[in-house]
Every structure is written in C-alpha cells, then in structure tokens.
Write an enzyme that holds these catalytic residues in place. Structure first.
Site, short mmCIF file in Angstrom:
data_model
loop_
_atom_site.label_atom_id
_atom_site.label_comp_id
_atom_site.label_asym_id
_atom_site.label_seq_id
_atom_site.Cartn_x
_atom_site.Cartn_y
_atom_site.Cartn_z
CG PHE A 241 -11.52 -1.34 -7.09
CD1 PHE A 241 -10.38 -2.07 -6.83
CD2 PHE A 241 -12.66 -1.61 -6.36
CE1 PHE A 241 -10.37 -3.07 -5.87
CE2 PHE A 241 -12.67 -2.62 -5.39
CZ PHE A 241 -11.53 -3.35 -5.15
CB THR A 468 -2.69 -0.40 -2.58
OG1 THR A 468 -2.43 0.85 -1.91
CG2 THR A 468 -3.76 -0.16 -3.63
CB ILE A 630 8.57 -7.10 -5.90
CG1 ILE A 630 8.29 -7.49 -7.36
CG2 ILE A 630 7.32 -7.28 -5.04
CD1 ILE A 630 7.26 -6.63 -8.08
CD GLN A 639 -2.98 -3.80 -4.70
OE1 GLN A 639 -3.47 -3.21 -5.65
NE2 GLN A 639 -3.60 -3.92 -3.55
CE LYS A 702 9.49 -1.49 -15.30
NZ LYS A 702 9.51 -2.43 -16.45
CD GLU A 706 -4.32 0.92 -12.37
OE1 GLU A 706 -5.33 1.43 -12.87
OE2 GLU A 706 -3.25 1.54 -12.24
MO1 MOS Z 1 -7.02 3.64 -10.59
S1 MOS Z 1 -8.37 3.22 -11.97
O1 MOS Z 1 -5.59 3.88 -11.16
O2 MOS Z 1 -7.60 4.30 -9.29
#
Ligand code: MOS
Length: 739
Positions: A241, A468, A630, A639, A702, A706
C-alpha cells in the site's frame, strides 16, 4: 475449451495456487545456511538522547552473538551522507543506529543478534536503555504555529480571482474545517529482510519492498557496495500500500549486521514496530466553497496542513484534486506541513487524493445541501472536459458515464434531498456519493521476451507484484500478443538483475510493464513473420505483419487457417536457441504535455445507522470506474474491492492514536488499530465503464490500484449525514463522534 488469455479476459491469478498453498516464499521466509536472527530494540521515548545502553544481560543469553548499537555498529558511507530533509519517495534519510539521538518513539536503538530467533528476542527484552528526555510533541494541532510550505510545493499554492468577495456575494457557501486521522498501512506481510552473506563481497537481500532495483540502489549507496555485488529479490510481496516504496529500516540493520559479523541474517519488524516505519499523515483542512444558484462553483478556498516528521518534509498533493475536477473562477490554495516527533510519513494508497479529495467531497456534499441540490446534480453542474487547474483536456474522461451507470446500478434516483427520512426498522438509512479522481501514469519500464525452440515464452522484468496481480497481467499481455496458451508463458519478476523497472506505485505498473511486454512481443512477432516469409515464401511473401494472426502456438494469415505454421518450428528454423526482444516504454513518448491524464470514478454508498448506539453499517457500495482498457477485469475488480474496504476503514475505523504524554501510538496492534473485517463488509458492487484512450499508452490502459479509495470514505460520510442529519467532519467517524 480453455479461454484464450487475451487482454480483457478475467483470468485467475497465475500465482494464486503457490500463494494459498504456502509455496510462495516471502522475504523473511528464505532458508539460508548458518542464518543468524536479529531482533530490534525500540526506543521508549519520543525525543531525547540515549545516555547509556546496558547490553550485558542480553549478551549473557545463550545463543546471543552480539548486540549492535550506535556505539559498535560498523561505519559505512550511509552515516556520512548529507540529509537535506527533502523527502524523495524512494530514499529514506532516517538512518538507524546513526547516533544517540532519539527522533521518535519506537525508533530502533539496538539489534540483538543470536543463533535463534527466540534467543534474540529474549536478549532484546533485557537491553536496558537510559535516556535523557527532551520535550516532544506529537500533536499536529499544537504544531500548526510552525507550519511551513517547502520550496517545491510553493508553486501549487495558487491564487486566482478573489475568493473572499465571491464567498461574500454568492448565495450558497460552506466554510468548515475537516480532519483525517493518521493511518498506518498494515499490510499482512511484515517488513522483513533476509541477507545472504556470500563471503566474496556479494550479498543477496530478500526484502519486502515495492521495487527491487530501487532498494538495491539505496543499499548499494548506503554501504558503498560496488555495482553488481548486491542482488535484491522480492518475487512475492504480501501487500504494501506504499509502505514498501522506501526500503524499511530492518533491511539496513540486517545489512549492517551482515557486514559486521560476516554472516547471513534475518530481521523482521514486529506488528508493533510496523507503526514506527511509515504512515499516512494526519491532515487538517479548512474548506471554503461558494456556488451560484445553479450549483456552479464560484469559489474554492482551502488551507491544509499535513503532519510530517521533525527531520524531513514529506508533502502530498492534498489540495489540487477538487479544483482540478471542478473549475472555479476564484481559487486560493494554501498547503503546508508541520513537524511532529514521528517517523516521516509516506505514500499510502492514493496519497494526497485519498485525503484531500475525500475531505473536499465531504464539503461538496454540504454545498449541495446548502443549495438544495441533489449531490450528483451538483457534480454534474460542475462537470468539466478540461482540468480546472491547468485548462488541459483529458486524454479520455468517461466520468459522466460513470456517474450515470453508477447511479443506475445503485438506484440513486428518487433519493430524498432531506436527511433523516429513510429508515429500516430502527436503523436510519442514508445514501451518499462522491467523485473519485487519480492520476493515470506510466513510468519508464523495460521487459525482455524470449521465445524458445519449444515454443515456450519467457518474460522478464524487474517489476514487483505487491499483490495487485501484475504477474498475471504480464502473462496475459504476452500470451495474448503471441496467441500462446498460458501454460507456455513463464514470468520472472521481483529480481534486481532483470530489465529495468520502477517502483510498483502510483497505479502505474500494469500499464507500464504491460506496454513494454506488448512492444517486445510485437518485435518477436515481426521476427516470426520474417521467418515465415523466408521459409514459406510462396504463401507469405506478399503478406504484411498486420495480416498475421497468432493462435494456439502457431501463426497464420488472417482468414486462411491452411497457412498455419507452428511457432516452435519457426524458431528452430532461425538457427537460434530462442528469439529475443527487449523493449522499453518511455512516458516521454506518450506525454504530449497538452493533455491531463486521469482515472475517474463515482462512488455511491448506503449506510444504516443505529442512532441509539451510534453504530454505522455500510450496507451497500457501488463504484463506477473509468480507467481505460481493463486488462484483467478480475484482478482489477479485486483492486477496487480492496480500495472500497480500505475506504470503509478510513471512514469508520482506521486511526493511529497517540498518547501525547508519551508521544507514542498506543493502538499499535491489529486488535486496537481497527481495519474492516468480513463482518464489516456487506455488498460491494462495481462496474467499469467503457473508455477508449489511444493517447495514454500502447495498451490504452490506466491503473486501478488506487482510484477506488478516493472518495469512498466521503461517500460514506455523506451517507451518514443523509441518514442522521449530522455532519461529522473528522474521519474516522467513530461512535463517540456520532452520538
Ligand atoms: Mo502506492 S501509495 O502508489 O504504493
């Protein structure tokens, strides 16, 4: 029949099985011969000086080899480096065991090294420190008088028009103060390192981080190592993170001990020590908004202060998001930091936006209420095809579709404007929404692709996969590009010796490494086409590359299956063991400097509030996300789900609580630092809206790591108001604040 692993297919994680069966090894799990174990002793005071360290009792524990302190640690170039106090994401200026000075509570003051973990831990309990304490401060509120704007952030503190007059003359205004508590990352895997000492000047460092090459560079410099003597490995990372952007201090301590003792060693932080590495800064934000009768913004005035350490200025983009999303003729932004006696904060999932846009979207909700408007109508009234800060058009922006499709999926229509009118039994029900906004970045990244004579494809890059799904996407892009079944594709990442890759951060890795792989695979494809033309000129002489179809390990002319030629045969004909290509995506090639590059989203939340107990349940959330192409809807969905869960934590639970008398975080464990558990999560729903983007990168993709946390907590806070009529302007909204 097996699904083709093309881009856009919701493939399972290719590393899923090794992870859930325990065969994936994490940094502190590598078996190394003759391993020593280090346990860190942490400072009990927040500021002052170590007067004496009594290590006798620790040293007499059977198995303890040494106690390393600032007095006996080896001297390495790290301790002579200049620290300008200007935070760089990748480079930690904090130097463990530098000297006797204490900068924050929990600072590492000694490393007890033993032949077993248990002996090291026993020894660590026996180290006695005598301190000379100095006055400390861990309260952001109390440090506001010393707020300052570092040089590099001054140009963002802009003034446009006249906010004061607009506030006075507009029919509707909001002028409030908002707050977000300090948060800690708390990934499942603790920060840990295993150093393998080879005895010939080489070291192998298994380290939990978000970029093996960045860690290698930092540690090589710190230890004055010749290039090539240190290898950093992070093939599996159990969440980060942002906490692994900078290598954490246990890695430096492990290296110091390895240098000192000429032995291999493992050091891991404890969960409590995770609270002395990095965190999301606390934020105080004054927001003044004014709008016209039609809801169009007339003024945005904001003043924000985030906490930093007293030895380094860590800054974020807190204030840019709102004015970028919604243009305002009058604008005044004043961002600063203020030092407190903590470790330096750092990036945590959507740094800056998760804080600043969340608080801004809470204020926008209040403005909608003041103007008697539906919150979504308020956003639409301020919708812009241009970035409101620099007036650039977006490479793509399907936010309107996200609003519409998200609202439809949620059932937003018919939502009463007034608060406190919906109920379910004895619970009050409320609906809230917010806009999400994040950057769509590409970082310079290389990948190497080899197709061997058996038709197996080997893809390598020093990229990291912090949980991820990067590894899966790498395989997917490669398999799709050359029409190979997944089992023929082999991914290697998380190794500093592989082709150059950046930190996995900023939601940029999938698009970056994916683009590099797509480019390298195109190169291989062209080599294969050339081989087909040479070996089968009758059929292929007059074909162009774009006529070629790759499918199931063969290529053929599109529409002519009889022309099919197996790839392994073509490689064999090349006379080489393998065809090889390396490619680099360079963002400079895609950034025309004339477009804004962002992901967008709309987050909707339903809460049910027990007014007698103050208990809030987030019963439903819908996230509608516009993030270009995607690549893998399954990992992308995960995510966003993770982001929403973290948004629920931010809204209701997550808060690092100081006892300011001791300058110490008291809830530094997972029992008292609350993060959402299964029982807190109800229905989370999401959709990706169609968004074509040919400007952003070769894949039109993209990132999604986050965007989902931005605005999620605001949607919940706004829903709580809608349920109860109460505005709580300080996150997390715990029951004491709500009652
Ligand atoms: Mo992150 S806060 O882009 O690892």
């Amino acid at each position: 029949m097996q699904q083709r692993p093309d881009i856009g297919v919701p493939l399972d994680r290719i590393d899923g099985v090794v992870k859930v069966t325990g065969r994936a090894h994490y940094a502190a799990e590598y078996e190394v011969d003759n391993l020593l174990y280090g346990v860190i002793v942490s400072s009990a005071i927040a500021r002052g000086r170590i007067v004496a360290l009594d290590t006798n009792a620790a040293c007499s524990v059977s198995g303890v080899v040494t106690v390393m302190t600032h007095e006996n640690r080896p001297h390495v170039p790290w301790f002579d480096m200049e620290n300008d106090g200007q935070a760089a994401n990748s480079k930690p200026p904090f130097r463990a065991l530098y000297n006797d000075e204490i900068l924050f509570s929990g600072q590492p003051i000694a490393l007890v090294v033993a032949t077993s973990f248990e002996a090291a831990r026993r020894g660590a309990m026996l180290v006695k420190a005598r301190y000379e304490t100095a006055a400390h401060n861990t309260s952001l509120e109390r440090s506001l008088g010393r707020r300052y704007t570092p040089e590099r952030k001054r140009e963002n503190n802009i003034t446009r028009g006249d906010v004061e007059t607009a506030l006075r003359e507009s029919p509707f205004t909001v002028q409030q103060r908002y707050h977000l508590a300090m948060e800690h990352h708390n990934p499942m895997e603790l920060h840990g390192s295993t150093v393998q000492f080879h005895g010939d000047g080489r070291y192998t460092l298994y380290d939990k981080n978000q970029g093996s090459q960045n860690a290698r560079q930092q540690i090589e410099q710190a230890f004055g190592l010749d290039s090539g003597t240190l290898t950093v490995l992070n093939p599996y990372v159990g969440g980060a993170f942002g906490s692994g952007l900078r290598p954490a201090y246990q890695g430096y301590l492990a290296m110091l001990a390895a240098v000192m003792l000429k032995r291999s060693i493992r050091v891991s932080l404890t969960r409590q020590q995770m609270f002395s590495h990095v965190h999301r800064p606390e934020c105080l934000q004054e927001i003044n908004l004014a709008c016209q009768p039609d809801g169009k913004l007339a003024a945005i005035g904001m003043r924000a202060t985030t906490s930093t350490s007293n030895y380094e200025a860590y800054t974020e983009n807190i204030l840019g998001w709102g004015p970028s999303a919604y243009p305002s003729p009058n604008l005044e932004l004043d961002y600063a930091v203020a030092g407190i006696d903590t470790p330096t904060p750092g990036n945590m999932r959507a740094p800056g936006a998760a804080t600043g846009m969340t608080l801004f979207e809470m204020a926008m909700d209040e403005l909608a209420q003041a103007a008697g408007m539906d919150p979504l109508a308020m956003r639409l009234a301020n919708y812009s095809d241009y970035d409101g800060l620099d007036n650039k058009p977006y490479t793509s922006k399907a936010l309107k579709q996200a609003y519409q499709e998200g609202a439809k999926r949620f059932g937003w229509e018919g939502r009463p404007l007034e608060a406190g009118v919906m109920a379910d039994g004895k619970e009050k029900v409320g609906w809230g929404m917010a806009t999400a906004l994040w950057e769509a970045l590409v970082f310079k990244t290389s990948a190497r692709v080899q197709l061997d004579h058996r038709g197996e494809l080997h893809v390598t890059s020093a990229a990291s996969d912090i949980g991820t799904g990067t590894c899966t996407i790498m395989a997917q892009v490669a398999a799709g590009a050359l029409g190979l079944p997944l089992r023929k594709v082999h991914i290697k990442l998380g190794d500093s010796r592989l082709p150059e890759a950046p930190l996995e951060g900023g939601s940029a890795m999938a698009a970056s490494v994916g683009s590099a792989i797509a480019m390298a695979c195109r190169d291989i494809g062209q080599q294969l086409h050339e081989l087909a033309r040479e070996s089968n000129p009758d059929t292929y002489a007059n074909t162009r590359y774009d006529d070629i179809l790759f499918h199931e390990g063969s290529l053929c002319i599109s529409g002519d299956p009889s022309s099919s030629m197996p790839l392994d045969e073509l490689v064999a004909r090349s006379g080489k063991d393998a065809l090889q290509a390396e490619a680099t995506i360079d963002p400079e090639d895609y950034d025309d400097d004339e477009h804004a590059r962002n992901t967008h989203g709309a987050i909707f939340a339903e809460v049910k509030v027990d007014e007698e107990l103050g208990v809030v349940r987030v019963t439903r959330m819908v996230a509608a996300i516009a993030a270009g192409n995607i690549l893998n809807p399954k990992t992308a969905r995960s995510q966003i789900l993770g982001c929403l869960v973290m948004g629920i934590g931010m809204a209701l639970q997550e808060e690092s609580m100081f006892d300011h008398r001791f300058g110490r975080i008291m809830n530094h464990n997972l029992a008292e630092y609350h993060i959402p558990s299964n029982a807190d999560i109800h229905t989370l729903d999401l959709l990706f809206v169609e968004e074509q983007d040919s400007r952003i990168n070769p894949l039109g993709a993209k990132g999604v790591g986050e965007i989902g946390i931005v605005g999620a907590a605001a949607a919940i806070a706004n829903a709580i108001w809608h349920a109860t009529g109460k505005r709580v302007r300080s996150l997390p909204i715990t029951l004491d604040k709500l009652l």
